[in-house]
Design a protein around this motif. Structure first.
Motif, short mmCIF file in Angstrom:
data_model
loop_
_atom_site.label_atom_id
_atom_site.label_comp_id
_atom_site.label_asym_id
_atom_site.label_seq_id
_atom_site.Cartn_x
_atom_site.Cartn_y
_atom_site.Cartn_z
N ALA A 163 0.80 -1.22 0.00
CA ALA A 163 0.00 0.00 0.00
C ALA A 163 0.84 1.27 0.00
CB ALA A 163 -0.93 -0.01 1.20
N GLN A 164 1.87 1.32 0.81
CA GLN A 164 2.65 2.56 0.91
C GLN A 164 3.37 2.90 -0.39
OE1 GLN A 164 5.01 2.45 4.51
NE2 GLN A 164 3.21 2.08 5.80
N PRO A 165 4.03 1.94 -1.06
CA PRO A 165 4.62 2.27 -2.36
C PRO A 165 3.58 2.69 -3.40
CG PRO A 165 5.64 0.30 -1.48
CD PRO A 165 4.48 0.61 -0.58
N SER A 255 13.22 4.20 -0.35
CA SER A 255 13.38 4.70 1.02
C SER A 255 12.27 4.18 1.92
CB SER A 255 13.39 6.23 1.03
OG SER A 255 14.49 6.73 0.30
N CYS A 256 11.06 4.11 1.39
CA CYS A 256 9.92 3.60 2.15
C CYS A 256 10.13 2.12 2.53
CB CYS A 256 8.65 3.76 1.33
SG CYS A 256 7.19 2.94 2.00
N LEU A 257 10.59 1.34 1.58
CA LEU A 257 10.75 -0.10 1.83
C LEU A 257 11.89 -0.41 2.79
CD1 LEU A 257 10.17 -1.53 -1.78
CD2 LEU A 257 8.55 -1.43 0.14
N ALA A 258 12.76 0.55 3.03
CA ALA A 258 13.87 0.33 3.95
C ALA A 258 13.38 0.00 5.36
CB ALA A 258 14.79 1.55 3.98
N GLN A 259 12.14 0.40 5.68
CA GLN A 259 11.59 0.11 7.02
C GLN A 259 11.46 -1.39 7.27
OE1 GLN A 259 7.12 0.85 7.41
NE2 GLN A 259 7.48 1.66 5.33
#
Length: 280
Positions: A163-165, A255-259
């Motif tokens: 969802a976030q990507p 950068s988002c997926l780095a979490q």
């Protein structure tokens, strides 16, 4: 936002076919627990004729073919001929001769000559131009008592990896999320919507269960490459941007997926609804 045509969808998945075929073997083992539930809810057994809708490169068609055995068969259907080419290669490599391919939009299944004992669809129904039309057409080709089982994404908040990507991609493309009823990753994420969809398509004994699986990938870079190369929904959102704008979107997605990064690679959860129903 206007709804895509069948030709639009075919072009998206033709362009993603090589990437999907490459990454499906990486993604599929993570989904095995949900896939097995789908097979069980569809009642797939020795000797059956099974329809696999939006079959991709074969990660569900091949194990279904093994389950029905040499006296059964699988009709693997997809809108993309390129995708079906990869499926045929994978079936040949696995020495499976009981798989037949059918290039067909899900909404047009009713026009085929086949009759099926069961139907399955893994993570495809929510992307169809008209899920209800597809379900209605499939029902006409199911034998009495035949079952259908499908896997769709549950709520966005339970699927941040997907969802976030997608939110980032929509932001960069200047687009809004799909209108209600339009194709989208989370178009069928509400159980009540899914229940009503099957009932409106004429099915009985509708059942919805939830399945959570763990997605493990070697790295964040692998996750980004998989999304770029294989996930048609993301490719479609960013398709109108120039290269510089697409690069900026993918950098923010990275950068988002780095979490989700761990010492052992990327790890996160995916939550699905598995809906099943019967034709009486």
């Amino acid at each position: 936002m206007s709804q895509p045509t069948s030709e639009d969808l075919r072009n998206v998945w033709d362009s993603a076919a090589a990437g999907w075929a490459k990454w499906e073997n990486v993604l599929a083992p993570n989904l095995v627990p949900a896939t097995e539930v789908m097979f069980g809810k569809a009642g797939i057994a020795e000797g059956m004729c099974v329809l696999d809708i939006a079959c991709g490169a074969g990660s569900t068609a091949l194990p279904a073919a093994k389950r029905v055995g040499p006296n059964g068969s699988v009709i693997a259907s997809d809108i993309s001929e390129e995708m079906l080419n990869f499926l045929r290669q994978n079936a040949d490599a696995a020495c499976l001769t009981n798989i037949e391919t059918l290039r067909c939009a899900a909404e047009d299944i009713e026009h085929t000559d086949h009759m099926f004992d069961a139907a399955i669809c893994q993570t495809g129904l929510m992307l169809f131009k008209s899920p209800q039309n597809a379900l209605e057409g499939i029902r006409t080709r199911l034998r009495p008592g035949g079952k259908i089982s499908v896997i769709v994404f549950a709520a966005p908040q339970n699927n941040p990896f997907a969802a976030q990507p997608m939110g980032i991609a929509l932001k960069h493309a200047g687009k809004q999320p799909p209108d209600p009823g339009a194709p989208g990753l989370f178009a069928l994420s509400r159980e009540d919507v899914l229940q009503c969809l099957f009932e409106a398509a004429g099915y009985n004994e509708v059942e919805i269960v939830r399945s959570k699986v763990t997605l493990q990938l070697p790295s964040v870079d692998d996750a980004v490459a998989m999304m770029q190369q294989a996930f048609g929904a993301y490719r479609a959102v960013l398709s109108d941007l120039d290269q510089e704008a697409r690069d900026a979107a993918w950098e923010e997605i990275r950068s988002c997926l780095a979490q989700f990064e761990t010492p052992n690679g990327l790890e996160t959860g995916l939550t699905f609804h598995i809906a099943s129903a019967r034709k009486l």
